[in-house]
Design a protein around this motif. Structure first.
Motif, PDB file in Angstrom:
ATOM      1  N   UNK A 188    -128.040  37.677  22.394  1.00  0.00           N
ATOM      2  CA  UNK A 188    -126.780  37.025  22.758  1.00  0.00           C
ATOM      3  C   UNK A 188    -127.014  36.116  23.953  1.00  0.00           C
ATOM      4  N   UNK A 189    -126.422  34.928  23.905  1.00  0.00           N
ATOM      5  CA  UNK A 189    -126.559  33.935  24.954  1.00  0.00           C
ATOM      6  C   UNK A 189    -125.204  33.285  25.207  1.00  0.00           C
ATOM      7  N   UNK A 190    -125.023  32.603  26.338  1.00  0.00           N
ATOM      8  CA  UNK A 190    -123.755  31.882  26.583  1.00  0.00           C
ATOM      9  C   UNK A 190    -123.478  30.849  25.492  1.00  0.00           C
ATOM     10  N   UNK A 191    -122.220  30.439  25.411  1.00  0.00           N
ATOM     11  CA  UNK A 191    -121.797  29.534  24.331  1.00  0.00           C
ATOM     12  C   UNK A 191    -122.475  28.181  24.395  1.00  0.00           C
ATOM     13  N   UNK A 192    -122.972  27.780  25.583  1.00  0.00           N
ATOM     14  CA  UNK A 192    -123.614  26.463  25.668  1.00  0.00           C
ATOM     15  C   UNK A 192    -125.086  26.511  25.280  1.00  0.00           C
ATOM     16  N   UNK A 244    -144.531  36.290   9.670  1.00  0.00           N
ATOM     17  CA  UNK A 244    -144.160  36.640   8.291  1.00  0.00           C
ATOM     18  C   UNK A 244    -145.174  37.618   7.691  1.00  0.00           C
ATOM     19  N   UNK A 245    -146.471  37.378   7.948  1.00  0.00           N
ATOM     20  CA  UNK A 245    -147.493  38.244   7.382  1.00  0.00           C
ATOM     21  C   UNK A 245    -147.400  39.663   7.933  1.00  0.00           C
ATOM     22  N   UNK A 246    -146.884  39.812   9.157  1.00  0.00           N
ATOM     23  CA  UNK A 246    -146.725  41.135   9.756  1.00  0.00           C
ATOM     24  C   UNK A 246    -145.376  41.765   9.400  1.00  0.00           C
ATOM     25  N   UNK A 247    -144.557  41.095   8.576  1.00  0.00           N
ATOM     26  CA  UNK A 247    -143.251  41.641   8.203  1.00  0.00           C
ATOM     27  C   UNK A 247    -142.257  41.638   9.341  1.00  0.00           C
ATOM     28  N   UNK A 248    -142.426  40.735  10.301  1.00  0.00           N
ATOM     29  CA  UNK A 248    -141.556  40.692  11.472  1.00  0.00           C
ATOM     30  C   UNK A 248    -140.455  39.667  11.350  1.00  0.00           C
ATOM     31  N   UNK A 249    -139.709  39.513  12.443  1.00  0.00           N
ATOM     32  CA  UNK A 249    -138.621  38.547  12.518  1.00  0.00           C
ATOM     33  C   UNK A 249    -138.876  37.563  13.633  1.00  0.00           C
ATOM     34  N   UNK A 250    -138.192  36.391  13.541  1.00  0.00           N
ATOM     35  CA  UNK A 250    -138.391  35.323  14.517  1.00  0.00           C
ATOM     36  C   UNK A 250    -137.064  34.652  14.792  1.00  0.00           C
ATOM     37  N   UNK A 251    -136.723  34.507  16.073  1.00  0.00           N
ATOM     38  CA  UNK A 251    -135.489  33.842  16.483  1.00  0.00           C
ATOM     39  C   UNK A 251    -135.769  33.040  17.735  1.00  0.00           C
ATOM     40  N   UNK A 252    -134.947  32.009  17.983  1.00  0.00           N
ATOM     41  CA  UNK A 252    -135.142  31.132  19.126  1.00  0.00           C
ATOM     42  C   UNK A 252    -133.783  30.759  19.702  1.00  0.00           C
ATOM     43  N   UNK A 253    -133.732  30.633  21.010  1.00  0.00           N
ATOM     44  CA  UNK A 253    -132.540  30.174  21.727  1.00  0.00           C
ATOM     45  C   UNK A 253    -132.975  29.175  22.776  1.00  0.00           C
ATOM     46  N   UNK A 254    -132.179  28.109  22.978  1.00  0.00           N
ATOM     47  CA  UNK A 254    -132.583  27.075  23.919  1.00  0.00           C
ATOM     48  C   UNK A 254    -131.364  26.325  24.420  1.00  0.00           C
TER      49      UNK A 254
END
Length: 640
Positions: free
Chosen positions: A504-508, A569-579
């Motif tokens: 979770x991050x601020x709306x901006x 992906x090969x490790x069956x993991x997840x990826x997300x980014x915030x900026x």
């Protein structure tokens, strides 16, 4: 001579409404001939009605003529009798004729129907003629005359009832059935050629009309029920766009609960000014399209009523009916648009996958050919390094060739890595070793002006991962974070925590989930955060595409983050980014924890600080292979 008839008419009632008239016409001349043969005691019989008209007279020429009243010897009635005739009241009197003879006049009311009170039977009995020979039977004569008159009246009434009353009663029964809603029974007497037959046929047409009306009403009720529960909003409007009808969904669309509040008014009165302006802008277009094609289709985005009911997108379809009214059907297409956007995203992903596959095949082919060349170069360089005197210039050149060859081998492995779908050789390792093994290399990678902070939560479960590839992931992420610095200094933080954790991050701040995190299984969260320049929202989804880079020319290949995505992906993991522009970027990787009998034994550390590894998992065949120096050669070169 003209024909004189008497018409008898009676209303036909349905409840308290008059729906027709039934009647019969009787020829008075024909009826007069029936009465001619009846002269009791030689006394003429006559019938007069309350309109002072002769209904019957022995002198047929007087039938249908008006009676005169007077006190003269030639007048058939005296003035005093007029009041009795007008009211059809019975009376009896004695009168003297012009020749001096006397006669007795008897009158009786003649009713064809009970309570009618419209006619008088008049019989003049000559007294002088009967006094001598019939003096003794005077009363009998009078009674006989009365009986004859009554008999004639009864015959006439019976005839009228037989001809009129019974058919009318049957028709009345049919009308009563119609009033009760019994429309299946056909009315009788339709084949009669007289007025009653005409009335029966008219009532039958009326019955069929009622049947058709009842069928139409049921059809309308079915249509109204379907319209009422339709998911689309349906309006019927006048030429001036005043609402004439609206179903339940149409009321919901404008925020109205009672249709009476909407009927006769425009939709624009119930929506926000922005929505009303959008409708007003379409009104001229609607009018032109309806005038030329009879139908119009359009849409309104961001619909909002005054009560707060909002819809992302509405599709309008308007048509004009023969009466000039406008039928408008409004459909909520928000979900359809969302599905279409998802379809486009999936299509781009499929295209991206195809591009990745193409690039992977190209990389595999290049790696195959290049490894053959690289293997020969490294082999001969190893021979030179072994044969030449250590410390000589030529020996140094051979060592330099081996170092550059090793770097070239790593570069080719990185190019091929983003196209691989396997995780290579995996080991069961403690989660914190991912950071511990990379700290030394990472600190030597970034300059001293950049502060690198590594934190790890205690008691993390073990992971099944490829340490070399995880090192490559951290190297790529840290190098990108370093390149995003604003100036010569900056902070880079690497955190390793137990999941799940809220992202979770601020709306901006802009966020994007590149690969969904594993659900329903325990996992560890690896985050790399910087305080760099940040990325615009439209770059978040593309930053992991091969060859996509925001760096300047000759400063990046666009393969580093693509390689990160492939390894995750090969490790069956997840990826997300915030900026956020001007604030920095946070990249989160979620890796599933190892669970099984070897979870403890495979990840425990020995007393000397070394870890025991489980048996490696061989990678599947990828269409290419790496050339490695055989073990004896490596020992000869001093690289055991």
């Amino acid at each position: 001579m003209p024909t004189i008839v008497v018409s008898h008419a009676y209303p036909v009632m349905m409840g308290d409404r008059v729906i027709g008239v039934a009647g019969i016409d009787l020829d008075q001349k024909a009826r007069a001939r029936i009465y001619d043969g009846h002269r009791p005691f030689g006394a003429p019989v006559a019938i007069i009605n309350t309109s002072e008209v002769w209904v019957y007279h022995s002198d047929h020429a007087l039938v249908g003529s008006t009676v005169t009243f007077g006190n003269g010897p030639g007048d058939p009635f005296s003035v005093g009798e007029q009041v009795f005739v007008d009211q059809a009241q019975p009376y009896s009197l004695e009168r003297r004729l012009a020749d001096g003879t006397r006669e007795r006049r008897f009158t009786w009311p003649v009713d064809l129907f009970p309570g009618e009170g419209r006619r008088l039977l008049v019989m003049d009995v000559p007294l002088d003629r009967l006094v001598g020979p019939f003096a003794g039977i005077r009363t009998a004569i009078l009674v006989a005359g009365v009986l004859c008159a009554l008999l004639l009246t009864g015959l006439m009434v019976a005839a009228v009832r037989l001809i009129v009353a019974r058919p009318l009663k049957r028709l009345q029964a049919g009308v009563d059935g119609l009033s009760r809603g019994d429309y299946d029974r056909t009315l009788p007497d339709q084949d009669r050629p007289d007025v009653i037959g005409d009335l029966a046929r008219g009532l039958e047409d009326f019955r069929r009309t009622l049947v058709e009306r009842d069928d139409l009403r049921r059809d309308l009720q079915r249509v109204a029920a379907c319209i009422a529960v339709a998911h689309d909003a349906i309006y019927m409007m006048s030429r001036d766009y005043d609402v004439l009808y609206a179903n339940d969904q149409a009321l919901t669309l404008v925020g109205v609960t009672d249709a009476k509040d909407l009927l006769g008014r425009r939709i624009s009165q119930f929506v926000t000014p922005e929505t009303a302006a959008a409708l007003a802008a379409l009104r001229q277009q609607i009018g032109v399209s309806l005038a030329h094609r009879g139908v119009w289709t359009g849409r309104v985005d961001n619909w909002a009523s005054l009560t707060g009911y909002t819809v992302d997108a509405l599709e309008f379809t308007a048509s004009i009916d023969p009466s000039g009214d406008i039928l408008v059907v409004v459909r909520d297409v928000s979900e359809r648009d969302r599905v279409e956007r998802e379809r486009q995203v999936l299509q781009r992903q499929i295209l991206q996958q195809d591009k990745l596959e193409t690039v992977g095949q190209l990389a595999s082919g290049v790696a195959h050919d290049f490894n053959n060349l690289l293997g020969a170069i490294l082999g001969y360089a190893g021979f030179l390094s072994t044969d030449l005197a250590a410390g000589s210039a030529a020996w140094g050149y051979a060592e330099r060739i081996l170092e550059v060859g090793a770097r070239a081998k790593d570069l080719v492995r990185q190019i091929l890595g983003f196209a691989r779908t396997d995780a290579g050789v995996q080991e069961v390792v403690p989660a914190r070793t991912i950071i511990e093994d990379a700290q030394v290399v990472l600190r030597s990678t970034v300059p001293a002006t950049t502060r690198l902070t590594c934190t790890s939560e205690e008691g993390l479960p073990p992971l099944r991962a490829n340490p070399t590839q995880m090192m490559q992931v951290l190297m790529n992420l840290v190098i990108n974070a370093h390149d995003a610095r604003r100036g010569d200094a900056g902070d880079i933080t690497i955190r390793l925590s137990r999941g799940p954790l809220p992202f979770a991050f601020p709306s901006d701040w802009a966020t994007a989930e590149i690969v969904p995190a594993p659900a329903g299984v325990p996992h560890v969260v690896l985050e790399v955060a910087d305080q760099g320049s940040g990325l615009p929202p439209d770059h978040l989804a593309r930053m992991f595409e091969p060859f996509f880079t925001t760096k300047g020319q000759d400063k990046g290949t666009g393969l580093g983050l693509a390689n990160v995505l492939s390894i995750v992906k090969a490790h069956g993991g997840g990826l997300a980014v915030a900026s956020k522009l001007g604030a920095g970027t946070v990249i989160r990787i979620t890796l599933p924890c190892f669970s099984g009998p070897a979870a403890i034994a495979g990840a425990t550390e020995s007393n000397d600080g070394q870890r025991e590894t489980a048996h490696p998992v061989p990678p599947p065949f990828c269409g290419s292979w790496w050339w490695t120096i055989p073990k004896p050669w490596a020992n000869c070169c001093g690289r055991g």
